[in-house]
Design an enzyme around this catalytic site. Structure first.
Site, PDB file in Angstrom:
ATOM      1  N   CYS A  55       0.864  -1.192   0.000  1.00 17.05           N
ATOM      2  CA  CYS A  55       0.000   0.000   0.000  1.00 17.05           C
ATOM      3  C   CYS A  55       0.893   1.232   0.000  1.00 17.05           C
ATOM      4  O   CYS A  55       1.970   1.220   0.594  1.00 17.05           O
ATOM      5  CB  CYS A  55      -0.888   0.025   1.234  1.00 17.05           C
ATOM      6  SG  CYS A  55      -2.137  -1.260   1.305  1.00 17.05           S
TER       7      CYS A  55
ATOM      8  N   GLU B 184       2.390  -3.726  -5.789  1.00 20.54           N
ATOM      9  CA  GLU B 184       1.338  -4.740  -5.837  1.00 20.54           C
ATOM     10  C   GLU B 184       0.157  -4.217  -6.643  1.00 20.54           C
ATOM     11  O   GLU B 184      -0.232  -3.061  -6.516  1.00 20.54           O
ATOM     12  CB  GLU B 184       0.903  -5.072  -4.400  1.00 20.54           C
ATOM     13  CG  GLU B 184      -0.053  -6.239  -4.300  1.00 20.54           C
ATOM     14  CD  GLU B 184      -0.319  -6.626  -2.858  1.00 20.54           C
ATOM     15  OE1 GLU B 184      -1.390  -6.267  -2.331  1.00 20.54           O
ATOM     16  OE2 GLU B 184       0.556  -7.268  -2.250  1.00 20.54           O
TER      17      GLU B 184
END
Length: 522
Positions: free
Chosen positions: A378, A412
């Site tokens: 994140c 990601e």
């Protein structure tokens, strides 16, 4: 336009008045997610179809166009998806037989959606290495055709900088055969979008990137924070916090975050800006500050230059802080899910220092062990600090860590719309910086391979290729792939770099990577 005699229920769709970025009125189609009554007046929580969820809001009845109301499809039972019970009313089908409040509705057309958030598009005529591939997905390696012999020099109006490639048996299959500065090239620099979220560089809407098909799986203990969205219900689709006070800033959350239920009814949620503990009132916060000894995030300070510092926080050793950080971040990240087990993650918090302490600016997290070479799980810059260069600084820092670790990394997936914009911009500037610094060797044209770009920058090869395709730098010429830099791209890059004042200084980084495969390190 509201008609009080019409009963608007959850699941209905209809045009709703809103202001666009130019402060003009528009009537995009919206879905009613919830209805409440406040001081004798109804309020409707709406989601604008094809718009990002952060724009969802409570609206008054006078902003609804009831002449084009679409009622939800009636079902005897709660609608299901893949056998899983759902909690939201089903939406109208695309071409339903609409119940009309007015007989003239049968000829009415759906309103224009208005302008959506700016999302620069890739040019359709761009020359690709194989098939055009979305930048958020893995990109195949260069085809074998690149193994052919070198092309002759491009004819150019100004060819003072022409380049010849070199042969390298190790990575001939990915050779970029030449690089030409060409005054006649068409403009290829992507346009910079207006605001939000992103800021970033392109990107599709978050809501369209996440898959909601399939049975939800149990949380991975080793990592991924990606949400499969199959857990969504009417509660998590709605913002539940009105306002957060963090230090000298008041923040308006964009998305749902699972703070305790009793705190969601408060007009303002107070957070300690150093330990991120949440409190219900200003008096409680003031009492907490007299006892809180922290003036910086817990963990090790691994970077400091000027007023900017980075702290490394272990999700296992500082569990409470990490969980509070995740709760705050969830207010502004919709494409990730929140797990209270923070043990598999490291958190890198960027702060700005003044006489009162180290104030949080943003952060990124990463898995201690990633099987997919992810160097970011994140990443978030808090809204008060956005559009000031901090996002790129966070990204640059994540790649500096990868360089120290001797690895290539990638964020990601899926990226949010703003995240994709920021990464696209960073990748573009980083790769162009390398290409423009290439020097002629013995009068020959400069040469470089994708492997070498990846090794220098620690950017994964797939991201390098997708960025070159996005910038439309790759062309096929006489049986080989070459890179062509137009003067427009060079000038645009130089202007962008002049505005980029914040950079990471590797000399100020004090970081020793650990081997997390040994469980004793946890």
């Amino acid at each position: 336009m509201a008609d009080t005699q019409v009963d608007v229920v959850e699941g209905c769709r209809l045009p709703v008045l809103r202001k666009n970025q130019e402060n003009e009125d528009e009537w995009p189609l919206a879905e009613i997610l919830s209805v409440k009554e406040l001081t004798g007046r109804k309020l409707y929580y709406v989601h604008y179809i094809d718009f990002n969820k952060r724009l969802d809001e409570w609206v008054t009845p006078d902003r609804l166009d009831l002449k084009k109301l679409q009622f939800p499809k009636k079902e005897a039972k709660t609608p299901t998806k893949n056998g899983l019970p759902g909690s939201r009313p089903s939406s109208p089908e695309r071409d339903p037989v609409r119940k009309s409040v007015d007989h003239s509705l049968q000829t009415a057309t759906a309103p224009s959606r208005g302008k959506t958030l700016p999302t620069p598009k890739r040019k359709a005529e761009s020359v690709s290495l194989a098939n055009q591939v979305s930048p958020a997905t893995p990109v195949p390696s260069l085809p074998a055709a690149t193994e052919t012999t070198q092309a002759s020099v491009y004819p150019a109006a100004r060819d003072s900088n022409t380049f010849t490639p070199k042969s390298n048996p190790r990575d001939d299959h990915e050779q970029l055969t030449s690089l030409t500065t060409n005054g006649t090239g068409r403009r290829l620099m992507p346009s910079q979008p207006g605001r939000k979220r992103k800021a970033n560089c392109v990107g599709t809407d978050e809501d369209s990137q996440d898959s909601c098909d399939g049975i939800p799986s149990a949380p991975r203990m080793t990592g991924s924070l990606v949400s499969d969205r199959s857990h969504d219900d009417i509660v998590t689709r709605m913002k539940n916090i009105d306002c957060i006070e963090l230090g000298r800033h008041r923040l308006k959350p964009w998305y749902f975050s699972p703070y305790p239920q009793e705190l969601t009814a408060l007009p303002i949620l107070y957070l300690c800006e150093f330990c991120l503990k949440y409190l219900k009132s200003l008096k409680c916060l003031q009492r907490h500050l007299t006892k809180c000894n922290l003036r910086h995030p817990p963990g090790n300070e691994i970077y400091r230059k000027g007023t900017i510092s980075f702290f490394e926080i272990d999700g296992r050793k500082n569990k409470t802080y990490s969980q509070n950080l995740c709760l705050l971040a969830k207010c502004f990240l919709d494409h990730k899910t929140l797990y209270y087990d923070t043990d598999p993650f490291l958190f890198y918090v960027m702060t700005e220092y003044d006489s009162k302490g180290f104030h949080i600016v943003g952060y990124f997290s990463k898995e201690k062990e990633s099987t997919e070479d992810y160097n970011v799980a994140c990443i978030l810059t808090l809204p008060p600090y956005q559009r000031r260069g901090y996002g790129k600084l966070l990204i640059e820092f994540s790649y500096e860590l990868s360089k120290v670790e001797g690895k290539t990394g990638t964020p990601e997936k899926p990226l949010s719309d703003l995240g994709l914009l920021s990464y696209r911009s960073y990748w573009s500037q980083t790769i162009l910086e390398i290409l423009m610094d290439l020097k002629c060797d013995n009068g020959e044209r400069p040469q470089i391979t994708i492997n070498e770009i990846s090794e220098i920058t620690s950017v994964k090869k797939e991201d390098v290729i997708s960025t070159l395709q996005y910038l439309n730098l790759i062309n096929y010429y006489k049986g080989q792939y070459i890179l062509t830099l137009s003067e427009d791209i060079v000038e645009g890059h130089e202007r962008a770099m002049q505005k980029r004042h914040l950079r990471i200084d590797p000399k100020c980084l004090h970081f020793n990577p650990k081997d997390w495969s040994k469980r004793g390190k946890w």
